[in-house]
Design a protein around this motif. Structure first.
Motif, PDB file in Angstrom:
ATOM      1  N   GLN A  60       0.832  -1.001   0.008  1.00  0.00           N
ATOM      2  CA  GLN A  60      -0.090  -0.094  -0.081  1.00  0.00           C
ATOM      3  C   GLN A  60       1.003   1.266  -0.089  1.00  0.00           C
ATOM      4  N   ASP A  61       0.522   2.149  -0.849  1.00  0.00           N
ATOM      5  CA  ASP A  61       0.953   3.605  -0.793  1.00  0.00           C
ATOM      6  C   ASP A  61      -0.030   4.328   0.169  1.00  0.00           C
ATOM      7  N   ALA A  62       0.041   4.445   1.363  1.00  0.00           N
ATOM      8  CA  ALA A  62      -0.709   5.118   2.410  1.00  0.00           C
ATOM      9  C   ALA A  62      -1.267   6.392   2.045  1.00  0.00           C
ATOM     10  N   ALA A  63      -0.444   6.963   1.297  1.00  0.00           N
ATOM     11  CA  ALA A  63      -0.873   8.387   0.753  1.00  0.00           C
ATOM     12  C   ALA A  63      -1.828   8.418  -0.672  1.00  0.00           C
ATOM     13  N   SER A  64      -2.235   7.175  -1.139  1.00  0.00           N
ATOM     14  CA  SER A  64      -3.035   7.084  -2.247  1.00  0.00           C
ATOM     15  C   SER A  64      -4.241   6.763  -1.715  1.00  0.00           C
ATOM     16  N   ALA A  65      -5.535   7.506  -2.222  1.00  0.00           N
ATOM     17  CA  ALA A  65      -6.933   7.177  -1.930  1.00  0.00           C
ATOM     18  C   ALA A  65      -7.148   5.941  -2.752  1.00  0.00           C
ATOM     19  N   ALA A  66      -6.826   5.418  -3.693  1.00  0.00           N
ATOM     20  CA  ALA A  66      -7.130   4.391  -4.447  1.00  0.00           C
ATOM     21  C   ALA A  66      -6.746   3.066  -3.649  1.00  0.00           C
ATOM     22  N   ASP A  67      -5.534   3.087  -3.185  1.00  0.00           N
ATOM     23  CA  ASP A  67      -4.849   2.039  -2.393  1.00  0.00           C
ATOM     24  C   ASP A  67      -5.670   2.089  -0.962  1.00  0.00           C
ATOM     25  N   TRP A  68      -6.096   2.746  -0.570  1.00  0.00           N
ATOM     26  CA  TRP A  68      -6.871   3.017   0.978  1.00  0.00           C
ATOM     27  C   TRP A  68      -8.203   2.436   0.491  1.00  0.00           C
ATOM     28  N   ASP A  69      -8.900   2.554  -0.590  1.00  0.00           N
ATOM     29  CA  ASP A  69     -10.085   2.081  -0.969  1.00  0.00           C
ATOM     30  C   ASP A  69      -9.860   0.446  -1.230  1.00  0.00           C
ATOM     31  N   MET A  70      -8.764   0.173  -1.749  1.00  0.00           N
ATOM     32  CA  MET A  70      -8.239  -1.300  -1.892  1.00  0.00           C
ATOM     33  C   MET A  70      -8.105  -2.192  -0.476  1.00  0.00           C
ATOM     34  N   VAL A  71      -7.443  -1.404   0.474  1.00  0.00           N
ATOM     35  CA  VAL A  71      -7.020  -2.063   1.579  1.00  0.00           C
ATOM     36  C   VAL A  71      -8.288  -2.259   2.469  1.00  0.00           C
ATOM     37  N   ALA A  72      -9.154  -1.270   2.453  1.00  0.00           N
ATOM     38  CA  ALA A  72     -10.477  -1.372   3.124  1.00  0.00           C
ATOM     39  C   ALA A  72     -11.296  -2.214   2.769  1.00  0.00           C
ATOM     40  N   ALA A  73     -11.328  -2.624   1.456  1.00  0.00           N
ATOM     41  CA  ALA A  73     -12.169  -3.576   0.755  1.00  0.00           C
ATOM     42  C   ALA A  73     -11.711  -4.851   1.329  1.00  0.00           C
ATOM     43  N   ALA A  74     -10.373  -5.004   1.165  1.00  0.00           N
ATOM     44  CA  ALA A  74      -9.703  -6.380   1.677  1.00  0.00           C
ATOM     45  C   ALA A  74      -9.991  -6.631   2.991  1.00  0.00           C
ATOM     46  N   VAL A  75      -9.962  -5.644   3.879  1.00  0.00           N
ATOM     47  CA  VAL A  75     -10.140  -5.941   5.502  1.00  0.00           C
ATOM     48  C   VAL A  75     -11.450  -6.123   5.694  1.00  0.00           C
ATOM     49  N   ARG A  76     -12.562  -5.636   4.911  1.00  0.00           N
ATOM     50  CA  ARG A  76     -13.962  -5.840   4.972  1.00  0.00           C
ATOM     51  C   ARG A  76     -14.287  -7.248   4.603  1.00  0.00           C
ATOM     52  N   GLU A  77     -13.934  -7.489   3.418  1.00  0.00           N
ATOM     53  CA  GLU A  77     -14.069  -8.845   2.786  1.00  0.00           C
ATOM     54  C   GLU A  77     -13.561 -10.123   3.554  1.00  0.00           C
ATOM     55  N   ARG A  78     -12.348  -9.878   4.069  1.00  0.00           N
ATOM     56  CA  ARG A  78     -11.735 -11.018   5.006  1.00  0.00           C
ATOM     57  C   ARG A  78     -12.050 -11.201   6.375  1.00  0.00           C
ATOM     58  N   PHE A  79     -12.321  -9.930   6.984  1.00  0.00           N
ATOM     59  CA  PHE A  79     -12.735 -10.007   8.314  1.00  0.00           C
ATOM     60  C   PHE A  79     -13.933  -9.320   8.903  1.00  0.00           C
ATOM     61  N   GLY A  80     -14.639  -8.567   7.976  1.00  0.00           N
ATOM     62  CA  GLY A  80     -16.027  -7.773   8.142  1.00  0.00           C
ATOM     63  C   GLY A  80     -15.789  -7.122   9.129  1.00  0.00           C
ATOM     64  N   ARG A  81     -14.854  -6.600   9.676  1.00  0.00           N
ATOM     65  CA  ARG A  81     -14.828  -5.248  10.751  1.00  0.00           C
ATOM     66  C   ARG A  81     -13.078  -4.974  10.678  1.00  0.00           C
ATOM     67  N   LEU A  82     -13.120  -3.846  11.517  1.00  0.00           N
ATOM     68  CA  LEU A  82     -11.756  -3.102  12.002  1.00  0.00           C
ATOM     69  C   LEU A  82     -11.956  -2.837  13.239  1.00  0.00           C
ATOM     70  N   ASP A  83     -11.149  -2.982  14.090  1.00  0.00           N
ATOM     71  CA  ASP A  83     -10.931  -2.675  15.394  1.00  0.00           C
ATOM     72  C   ASP A  83     -10.046  -1.648  15.872  1.00  0.00           C
ATOM     73  N   ILE A  84      -8.874  -1.935  15.334  1.00  0.00           N
ATOM     74  CA  ILE A  84      -7.653  -0.861  15.565  1.00  0.00           C
ATOM     75  C   ILE A  84      -7.040  -0.331  14.343  1.00  0.00           C
ATOM     76  N   LEU A  85      -6.912   0.744  14.162  1.00  0.00           N
ATOM     77  CA  LEU A  85      -5.884   1.259  13.238  1.00  0.00           C
ATOM     78  C   LEU A  85      -4.774   2.125  13.792  1.00  0.00           C
ATOM     79  N   VAL A  86      -3.537   1.883  13.377  1.00  0.00           N
ATOM     80  CA  VAL A  86      -2.371   2.586  13.439  1.00  0.00           C
ATOM     81  C   VAL A  86      -1.990   3.079  12.296  1.00  0.00           C
ATOM     82  N   ASN A  87      -2.067   4.527  12.185  1.00  0.00           N
ATOM     83  CA  ASN A  87      -1.640   5.444  11.061  1.00  0.00           C
ATOM     84  C   ASN A  87      -0.169   5.563  11.263  1.00  0.00           C
ATOM     85  N   ASN A  88       0.873   4.865  10.815  1.00  0.00           N
ATOM     86  CA  ASN A  88       2.099   4.949  11.138  1.00  0.00           C
ATOM     87  C   ASN A  88       3.157   5.585  10.059  1.00  0.00           C
ATOM     88  N   ALA A  89       2.592   5.128   8.729  1.00  0.00           N
ATOM     89  CA  ALA A  89       3.662   5.427   7.595  1.00  0.00           C
ATOM     90  C   ALA A  89       4.198   6.961   7.697  1.00  0.00           C
TER      91      ALA A  89
END
Length: 253
Positions: A60-89
């Motif tokens: 992921q390029d954390a500064a890319s809106a398209a990459d964030w859409d891709m990552v969010a979709a992957a998290v939602r599809e695989r786990f159905g939720r997100l509990d913790i987010l660390v914006n570290n990049a």
């Protein structure tokens, strides 16, 4: 004995090295399932493999809106939720107001600030649909204390502080059960900061391992603070700026 964040789903950007890696390792150790993202594919995949089924890697390029859409979709599809987010990049570029260029400014704002803005938007969208969570944004002491030699960098990290408070206030008013806090380290021993020490000087001499009163901490010290903000023990902590700097800030005022 269950871990402190047993069964939680966590996402850590810039998770392949430094503070990100230490955080991923701490989260896995304490029972979370971790998605780590980075531009360094080799290091990211190696860490995920090392940690086994408790971690997975996404480029992921954390500064890319398209990459964030891709990552969010992957998290939602695989786990159905997100509990913790660390914006570290993030990146570090040195330069006073006279030395820094507009290109430096724009690059720092894109990678350090835009990435956190996009991450918070994605995190809130995922968390509000699944009962809440904790967003932890990694800023810097340079974002709250003036550093003459890091003008643009400090400004990019200050933007994270303001955004964090706004996200915390918004989620509280909306009753999303989402907390948002920022962490402000200083002098961490990471590959990113190694180049800031004079040539020939061993940075280990300045760590708190060498002397508890020294300035420089280790990635694990910052990861411990991140873990605190991720767990239920910090449920009443929201919208704060947590300094992890061995007292450097108070010594400078």
């Amino acid at each position: 004995m269950a871990g402190r964040i047993e069964g939680r789903i966590a996402l850590v950007t810039g998770g392949a090295s430094g503070v990100g890696r230490a955080t991923v390792e701490a989260f896995v150790r304490e029972g979370a399932q971790v998605v780590l993202t980075d531009l360094n594919v080799e290091a990211g995949e190696a860490l995920a493999a090392e940690l086994g089924g408790k971690a997975c890697f996404i480029r992921q390029d954390a500064a890319s809106a398209a990459d964030w859409d891709m990552v969010a979709a992957a998290v939602r599809e695989r786990f159905g939720r997100l509990d913790i987010l660390v914006n570290n990049a993030g990146i570090l570029l040195k330069g006073s107001i006279e030395d820094a260029t507009l290109d430096d400014w724009q690059r720092l704002m894109r990678i350090n600030a835009d990435s956190v803005f996009l991450g918070c938007k994605a995190g809130v969208a995922l968390m509000k649909d699944s009962g809440g969570g904790s967003i932890i944004n990694i800023s810097s002491i340079a974002g709250i204390a003036g550093r003459d030699d890091y003008a643009a960098y400090g400004a990019s990290k200050a933007a994270i502080s303001g955004l964090t408070r706004a996200v915390a206030a918004h989620c509280r008013r909306a009753k999303y059960r989402i907390r948002c806090n920022s962490i402000h380290p200083d002098g961490i021993m990471t590959p990113m900061t190694a180049g800031s020490y004079p040539q020939g000087v061993d940075p280990a001499r300045f760590t708190i391992d060498a002397d508890p009163m020294n300035r420089a901490c280790l990635p694990a010290d910052v990861a411990a603070a991140i873990l605190f903000l991720a767990e239920d023990g910090s449920r009443a902590v929201n919208g704060i700026e947590l300094r992890v700097d061995s007292g450097q800030f108070v010594m400078s005022i």
